[in-house]
Design a protein around this motif. Structure first.
Motif: not given
Length: 110
Positions: A13-15, A35-36, A50-52, A91-95
């Motif tokens: 996550r950091e990288v 996000v995670g 990810v959150s966009v 990559f998955v959108l975190d709802k």
């Protein structure tokens, strides 16, 4: 989840966050927050949540840009984290981020 997987997820996550912030030059990838990360036990693949910020079109564009940059981000992980395998990123959108606040309110009231 084991401690080893949690550490790996945190490091990935950091990288990935830093690389998106400082090195990705894709104009489609805007306002993205990692996000995670969920790493499979065999460490061969990882789901990056990810959150966009933005409308649905912007979210789709950012996801496409991130998926396009997956190889570059995997290379970053390989260089910065010592693991036997470099996980394949999806990559998955975190709802949850958008829907999270109202749920908190509901929980507090009931």
């Amino acid at each position: 989840m084991s401690r080893r997987l949690l550490k790996a997820a945190s490091a990935i996550r950091e990288v990935v966050s830093m690389a998106i912030l400082t090195e990705l030059r894709d104009p489609r990838v805007k306002n993205v927050t990692v996000v995670g990360v969920e790493v499979l036990p065999d460490m061969k693949s990882a789901k990056v949540l990810v959150s966009v910020m933005g409308d649905e079109k912007q979210q789709r564009l950012s996801l496409a840009g991130l998926q396009n940059a997956a190889g570059f981000l995997q290379k970053e992980i390989a260089e910065k984290i010592e693991t036997r395998y470099t996980p394949k990123l999806t990559f998955v959108l975190d709802k949850g981020v958008k829907n999270g606040a109202p749920q908190d309110e509901i929980d507090r009231i009931s």
